[in-house]
Design an enzyme around this catalytic site. Structure first.
Site, mmCIF file in Angstrom:
data_model
loop_
_atom_site.group_PDB
_atom_site.id
_atom_site.type_symbol
_atom_site.label_atom_id
_atom_site.label_comp_id
_atom_site.label_asym_id
_atom_site.label_seq_id
_atom_site.Cartn_x
_atom_site.Cartn_y
_atom_site.Cartn_z
ATOM 1 N N MET A 46 -0.732 -1.105 13.394
ATOM 2 C CA MET A 46 0.023 -0.283 14.347
ATOM 3 C C MET A 46 -0.932 0.303 15.388
ATOM 4 O O MET A 46 -0.586 1.264 16.083
ATOM 5 C CB MET A 46 0.782 0.822 13.626
ATOM 6 C CG MET A 46 1.818 0.256 12.649
ATOM 7 S SD MET A 46 3.219 1.330 12.379
ATOM 8 C CE MET A 46 2.415 2.742 11.684
ATOM 9 N N HIS B 150 -9.388 -0.904 9.916
ATOM 10 C CA HIS B 150 -8.749 -2.083 10.520
ATOM 11 C C HIS B 150 -9.793 -3.156 10.831
ATOM 12 O O HIS B 150 -9.564 -4.349 10.601
ATOM 13 C CB HIS B 150 -8.064 -1.704 11.840
ATOM 14 C CG HIS B 150 -6.980 -0.680 11.726
ATOM 15 N ND1 HIS B 150 -7.126 0.606 12.211
ATOM 16 C CD2 HIS B 150 -5.732 -0.742 11.195
ATOM 17 C CE1 HIS B 150 -6.008 1.278 12.002
ATOM 18 N NE2 HIS B 150 -5.146 0.493 11.379
ATOM 19 N N LEU C 178 -6.974 1.855 16.281
ATOM 20 C CA LEU C 178 -7.832 1.146 15.332
ATOM 21 C C LEU C 178 -9.094 1.921 14.972
ATOM 22 O O LEU C 178 -9.662 2.623 15.807
ATOM 23 C CB LEU C 178 -8.208 -0.218 15.927
ATOM 24 C CG LEU C 178 -7.015 -1.103 16.297
ATOM 25 C CD1 LEU C 178 -7.482 -2.402 16.938
ATOM 26 C CD2 LEU C 178 -6.145 -1.406 15.078
ATOM 27 N N LYS D 88 -5.931 0.807 1.076
ATOM 28 C CA LYS D 88 -5.491 2.190 1.283
ATOM 29 C C LYS D 88 -3.977 2.312 1.097
ATOM 30 O O LYS D 88 -3.479 3.277 0.539
ATOM 31 C CB LYS D 88 -5.880 2.709 2.665
ATOM 32 C CG LYS D 88 -5.574 4.199 2.781
ATOM 33 C CD LYS D 88 -5.839 4.734 4.130
ATOM 34 C CE LYS D 88 -4.743 4.482 5.092
ATOM 35 N NZ LYS D 88 -3.547 5.328 4.881
ATOM 36 N N SER E 256 -7.834 6.799 8.510
ATOM 37 C CA SER E 256 -6.414 6.611 8.808
ATOM 38 C C SER E 256 -6.178 6.991 10.263
ATOM 39 O O SER E 256 -6.808 7.932 10.773
ATOM 40 C CB SER E 256 -5.569 7.517 7.899
ATOM 41 O OG SER E 256 -4.264 7.638 8.423
HETATM 42 P P1 AMP Z 1 -1.773 0.620 10.023
HETATM 43 O O1 AMP Z 1 -2.227 0.401 11.422
HETATM 44 O O2 AMP Z 1 -2.006 2.004 9.525
HETATM 45 O O3 AMP Z 1 -0.380 0.110 9.784
HETATM 46 O O4 AMP Z 1 -2.712 -0.278 9.106
HETATM 47 C C1 AMP Z 1 -2.883 -1.639 9.353
HETATM 48 C C2 AMP Z 1 -3.643 -2.240 8.203
HETATM 49 O O5 AMP Z 1 -4.930 -1.618 8.101
HETATM 50 C C3 AMP Z 1 -2.944 -2.050 6.862
HETATM 51 O O6 AMP Z 1 -3.082 -3.225 6.086
HETATM 52 C C4 AMP Z 1 -3.717 -0.899 6.261
HETATM 53 O O7 AMP Z 1 -3.696 -0.873 4.854
HETATM 54 C C5 AMP Z 1 -5.124 -1.175 6.767
HETATM 55 N N1 AMP Z 1 -5.934 0.049 6.719
HETATM 56 C C6 AMP Z 1 -5.636 1.255 7.234
HETATM 57 N N2 AMP Z 1 -6.596 2.159 6.936
HETATM 58 C C7 AMP Z 1 -7.536 1.487 6.199
HETATM 59 C C8 AMP Z 1 -8.764 1.874 5.569
HETATM 60 N N3 AMP Z 1 -9.233 3.113 5.649
HETATM 61 N N4 AMP Z 1 -9.445 0.923 4.907
HETATM 62 C C9 AMP Z 1 -8.977 -0.350 4.816
HETATM 63 N N5 AMP Z 1 -7.829 -0.760 5.387
HETATM 64 C C10 AMP Z 1 -7.108 0.142 6.062
#
Ligand code: AMP
Length: 280
Positions: A30, A37, A33, A149, A185
């Site tokens: 989303m 990510h 980054l 996560k 995050s």
């Molecule tokens: P998001 O943009 O939050 O939807 O996350 C996109 C992807 O990045 C998802 O597969 C999350 O699990 C992964 N992700 C988010 N934060 C982390 C983190 N701290 N470590 C590893 N992967 C992450």
């Protein structure tokens, strides 16, 4: 890196890649980054001929009282970060492209999506699965990369891949943490300076649980109570849930059998954060 904004263009590119037998790695995000990510991106780069990253803030996975309108969207910075990693294609559609007028289908997953996050955030996993299936159909990847996560999200996507015979290889990438253990995050930017310091207690509570299990405590309820008590001593952190689960099917047992995962969701101020730790 080429930025693609329409489904049609993305499908044309993907068709050509398949015709030339190129393997496609896909990282859905989303945006906003961070190193978490980018770690997924690096894993995909290592194992695939071509890496596609999507940036799409999916309205369907936000509840009516959640932070959709506030969700950070620093797309120009995201593009820079992805280009620097050598990503081949950024898929960055707008909402109308993904949900055009007349869109009517929702993917709904039962058991594994109804507990924990599914209970606290009704509709979240339906929205997530709907967009992820749609993105998988558009990008047609061989390999997909998701972060540990979001442990339950991994379980839900894996279930969907299996149930729908999608024939996609799923890779779960370990959580990337900040210097003090807080899981990176996109939502961490909502934390005030004080909340940011207090937020590290979420990870500390997971370490406490891990140490209890490694030290021979096999009583799930006792471990959960000690985590609850640790968090209640940190007034800025409000626990939503703590669970000790089997990593394969997320089932809860009274007695801990390793491998096991401790899942925590907690509010720090108004920001809701999730984290987990696996004990092998
Ligand atoms: P998001 O943009 O939050 O939807 O996350 C996109 C992807 O990045 C998802 O597969 C999350 O699990 C992964 N992700 C988010 N934060 C982390 C983190 N701290 N470590 C590893 N992967 C992450």
């Amino acid at each position: 890196m080429k930025t693609v904004t329409t489904v049609k263009d993305m499908q044309m590119i993907v068709d050509k890649l398949h015709r030339t037998n190129k393997s496609i790695g896909f990282v859905p995000t989303m945006g906003a980054l961070h190193e978490g990510h980018l770690t997924l991106v690096r894993d995909s780069k290592k194992r695939n001929d071509v890496t596609i990253v999507s940036v799409f803030v999916n309205p369907k996975q936000f509840g009516p009282k959640e932070d959709l309108s506030k969700y950070p969207r620093p797309i120009e910075n995201d593009k820079k970060l992805l280009a620097k990693e050598g990503v081949d294609y950024l898929f960055n559609p707008d909402e109308n492209e993904i949900y055009p007028h007349g869109f009517q289908t929702t993917v709904s997953i039962d058991k594994v999506a109804e507990i924990f996050e599914g209970k606290s955030r009704p509709g979240h996993f339906d929205g997530m699965a709907t967009v992820v299936l749609k993105l998988f159909n558009i990008v047609s990847p061989d390999n997909v990369y998701f972060g540990q996560k979001d442990f339950q999200q991994c379980a839900v996507v894996k279930q969907m891949i299996k149930d729908f015979n999608l024939g996609i290889n799923f890779f779960m990438v370990p959580t990337v943490r900040d210097f003090d253990g807080l899981a990176l995050s996109s939502r961490n930017i909502f934390l005030s300076e004080k909340e940011r310091i207090e937020a590290t207690n979420i990870y500390q509570s997971l370490l406490l649980g891990k140490n209890l299990i490694v030290g021979g405590n096999h009583d799930s309820e006792d471990i959960k109570n000690k985590i609850r008590s640790y968090i209640s001593n940190h007034k800025m952190v409000r626990l939503d849930y703590v669970e000790v689960v089997n990593p394969v099917d997320l089932s809860v047992t009274k007695t801990v059998h390793r491998p096991v995962v401790i899942l925590v969701a907690a509010f720090v101020g108004k920001t809701r954060l999730i984290d987990n730790i696996m004990i092998k």
